[in-house]
Motif scaffolding. Structure first.
Motif, PDB file in Angstrom:
ATOM      1  N   PHE A  20       3.652   9.898   2.422  1.00  0.00           N
ATOM      2  CA  PHE A  20       3.579  11.357   2.514  1.00  0.00           C
ATOM      3  C   PHE A  20       4.144  11.849   3.842  1.00  0.00           C
ATOM      4  O   PHE A  20       3.853  11.290   4.899  1.00  0.00           O
ATOM      5  CB  PHE A  20       2.137  11.841   2.395  1.00  0.00           C
ATOM      6  CG  PHE A  20       1.524  11.638   1.027  1.00  0.00           C
ATOM      7  CD1 PHE A  20       2.312  11.428  -0.087  1.00  0.00           C
ATOM      8  CD2 PHE A  20       0.156  11.663   0.871  1.00  0.00           C
ATOM      9  CE1 PHE A  20       1.753  11.250  -1.342  1.00  0.00           C
ATOM     10  CE2 PHE A  20      -0.432  11.485  -0.378  1.00  0.00           C
ATOM     11  CZ  PHE A  20       0.372  11.280  -1.479  1.00  0.00           C
ATOM     12  N   SER A  21       4.923  12.908   3.768  1.00  0.00           N
ATOM     13  CA  SER A  21       5.404  13.550   4.988  1.00  0.00           C
ATOM     14  C   SER A  21       4.315  14.447   5.561  1.00  0.00           C
ATOM     15  O   SER A  21       3.333  14.777   4.885  1.00  0.00           O
ATOM     16  CB  SER A  21       6.649  14.378   4.684  1.00  0.00           C
ATOM     17  OG  SER A  21       6.303  15.511   3.886  1.00  0.00           O
ATOM     18  N   GLU A  34       4.623  17.540   6.105  1.00  0.00           N
ATOM     19  CA  GLU A  34       4.665  18.782   5.331  1.00  0.00           C
ATOM     20  C   GLU A  34       3.892  18.639   4.015  1.00  0.00           C
ATOM     21  O   GLU A  34       3.179  19.550   3.598  1.00  0.00           O
ATOM     22  CB  GLU A  34       6.118  19.171   5.036  1.00  0.00           C
ATOM     23  CG  GLU A  34       6.936  19.587   6.250  1.00  0.00           C
ATOM     24  CD  GLU A  34       7.365  18.416   7.124  1.00  0.00           C
ATOM     25  OE1 GLU A  34       7.730  18.671   8.302  1.00  0.00           O
ATOM     26  OE2 GLU A  34       7.330  17.253   6.650  1.00  0.00           O
ATOM     27  N   GLU A  35       4.018  17.475   3.390  1.00  0.00           N
ATOM     28  CA  GLU A  35       3.295  17.245   2.138  1.00  0.00           C
ATOM     29  C   GLU A  35       1.790  17.164   2.379  1.00  0.00           C
ATOM     30  O   GLU A  35       0.995  17.703   1.595  1.00  0.00           O
ATOM     31  CB  GLU A  35       3.804  15.967   1.475  1.00  0.00           C
ATOM     32  CG  GLU A  35       5.200  16.106   0.889  1.00  0.00           C
ATOM     33  CD  GLU A  35       5.779  14.790   0.422  1.00  0.00           C
ATOM     34  OE1 GLU A  35       6.596  14.808  -0.514  1.00  0.00           O
ATOM     35  OE2 GLU A  35       5.431  13.726   0.997  1.00  0.00           O
ATOM     36  N   GLN A  58      -2.749  12.901  -5.965  1.00  0.00           N
ATOM     37  CA  GLN A  58      -2.072  13.671  -4.917  1.00  0.00           C
ATOM     38  C   GLN A  58      -0.558  13.696  -5.148  1.00  0.00           C
ATOM     39  O   GLN A  58       0.084  14.742  -4.995  1.00  0.00           O
ATOM     40  CB  GLN A  58      -2.385  13.058  -3.550  1.00  0.00           C
ATOM     41  CG  GLN A  58      -3.839  13.184  -3.136  1.00  0.00           C
ATOM     42  CD  GLN A  58      -4.203  12.252  -1.990  1.00  0.00           C
ATOM     43  OE1 GLN A  58      -3.402  11.396  -1.581  1.00  0.00           O
ATOM     44  NE2 GLN A  58      -5.417  12.389  -1.473  1.00  0.00           N
ATOM     45  N   GLU A  59       0.014  12.553  -5.521  1.00  0.00           N
ATOM     46  CA  GLU A  59       1.450  12.510  -5.787  1.00  0.00           C
ATOM     47  C   GLU A  59       1.811  13.432  -6.956  1.00  0.00           C
ATOM     48  O   GLU A  59       2.857  14.089  -6.936  1.00  0.00           O
ATOM     49  CB  GLU A  59       1.884  11.075  -6.086  1.00  0.00           C
ATOM     50  CG  GLU A  59       1.875  10.177  -4.866  1.00  0.00           C
ATOM     51  CD  GLU A  59       2.521   8.824  -5.137  1.00  0.00           C
ATOM     52  OE1 GLU A  59       3.452   8.762  -5.965  1.00  0.00           O
ATOM     53  OE2 GLU A  59       2.088   7.836  -4.527  1.00  0.00           O
ATOM     54  N   LEU A  87       2.094  17.015  -5.863  1.00  0.00           N
ATOM     55  CA  LEU A  87       3.341  17.263  -5.130  1.00  0.00           C
ATOM     56  C   LEU A  87       4.556  17.324  -6.056  1.00  0.00           C
ATOM     57  O   LEU A  87       5.565  17.944  -5.720  1.00  0.00           O
ATOM     58  CB  LEU A  87       3.549  16.191  -4.067  1.00  0.00           C
ATOM     59  CG  LEU A  87       2.528  16.168  -2.933  1.00  0.00           C
ATOM     60  CD1 LEU A  87       2.724  14.939  -2.062  1.00  0.00           C
ATOM     61  CD2 LEU A  87       2.607  17.442  -2.091  1.00  0.00           C
ATOM     62  N   LYS A  88       4.480  16.699  -7.217  1.00  0.00           N
ATOM     63  CA  LYS A  88       5.589  16.693  -8.176  1.00  0.00           C
ATOM     64  C   LYS A  88       5.651  17.959  -9.029  1.00  0.00           C
ATOM     65  O   LYS A  88       6.679  18.220  -9.669  1.00  0.00           O
ATOM     66  CB  LYS A  88       5.466  15.488  -9.114  1.00  0.00           C
ATOM     67  CG  LYS A  88       5.769  14.145  -8.497  1.00  0.00           C
ATOM     68  CD  LYS A  88       5.617  13.073  -9.571  1.00  0.00           C
ATOM     69  CE  LYS A  88       5.871  11.682  -9.052  1.00  0.00           C
ATOM     70  NZ  LYS A  88       5.679  10.670 -10.134  1.00  0.00           N
TER      71      LYS A  88
END
Length: 222
Positions: free
Chosen positions: A127-128, A130-131, A92-93, A96-97
């Motif tokens: 995680f925010s 939004e993320e 998941q990270e 997002l990158k």
């Protein structure tokens, strides 16, 4: 020859991880978007390739990728949220990158990329909202043995494995008695015997069964 695309979307992302079964070191995830015309006759699931071939492919994959990202999740985080959640969080990270927002995600395994979003853990990235919303908005499909079926997942598996191996080679210099340069943190007989002799280090996953009898463990004294 592996398939180029699953969904039909141009910005389809493949993602995978390496090091889930190790006793020491991070679990490492990668995500990648390949151009529609990318192909390579040698590229396959990283487990089917020699170390030499993986490192041969690494710069080729990086050079041709539309974009890619790699993430390490370290033992403290693995011990807190468990290895399955850590593996998923790493992927998941990576999503997002990426420099481009994927139109579709294909992930190796049998678990949706949206599983366990926004874990409230003490270590690593938080995680925010939004993320989390972004990750939920992207359609995705888990594919069993996807790294042996689709180019993008295979490419992600190669990146995850090579980046993790490079990290294990680095920490081998700090603790050479465990021979991580060779075993990469996997539970080999040699690795377990070193743990029994010297005890675990700060790089070991304490939630894993490092030895048949955990009571025998004593931490390595630096």
């Amino acid at each position: 020859m592996l398939a180029k695309n699953f969904s039909g979307f141009a910005l389809e992302t493949g993602t995978d991880e390496a090091g889930r079964g190790c006793l020491a070191g991070p679990v490492t995830a990668a995500a990648i978007i390949l151009p529609e015309d990318f192909e390579h006759e040698i590229l396959n699931d990283s487990k089917q390739l020699s170390e030499k071939m993986r490192f041969f492919l690494k710069p080729i994959i990086e050079q041709h990728a539309v974009c890619f990202a790699v993430t390490h999740l370290f033992p403290d985080e693995i011990d807190e949220i468990n290895i399955l959640n850590a593996s998923m969080k790493g992927m998941q990270e990576c999503i997002l990158k990426l420099k481009h927002v994927p139109e579709y995600i294909i992930v190796d395994g049998n678990r949706s990329i949206n599983a366990k979003l926004g874990l409230k853990n003490s270590f690593g990235k938080q995680f925010s909202k939004e993320e989390i919303a972004l990750l939920k908005s992207i359609p995705n499909q888990s594919i069993i043995k996807g790294d042996a079926k689709f180019l993008s997942i295979a490419a992600a598996s190669v990146l995850a494995k090579t980046y993790r191996d490079e990290y294990m080679d680095q920490i081998h210099e700090e603790f050479p008695m465990y021979n991580w340069k060779k075993n990469k943190g996997y539970p080999t007989k040699e690795h377990r015997e070193a743990i029994k002799k010297y005890g675990p280090t700060k790089y070991h996953r304490m939630s894993f069964r490092l030895l048949p009898d955990q009571l025998e463990l004593n931490f390595f004294e630096e």
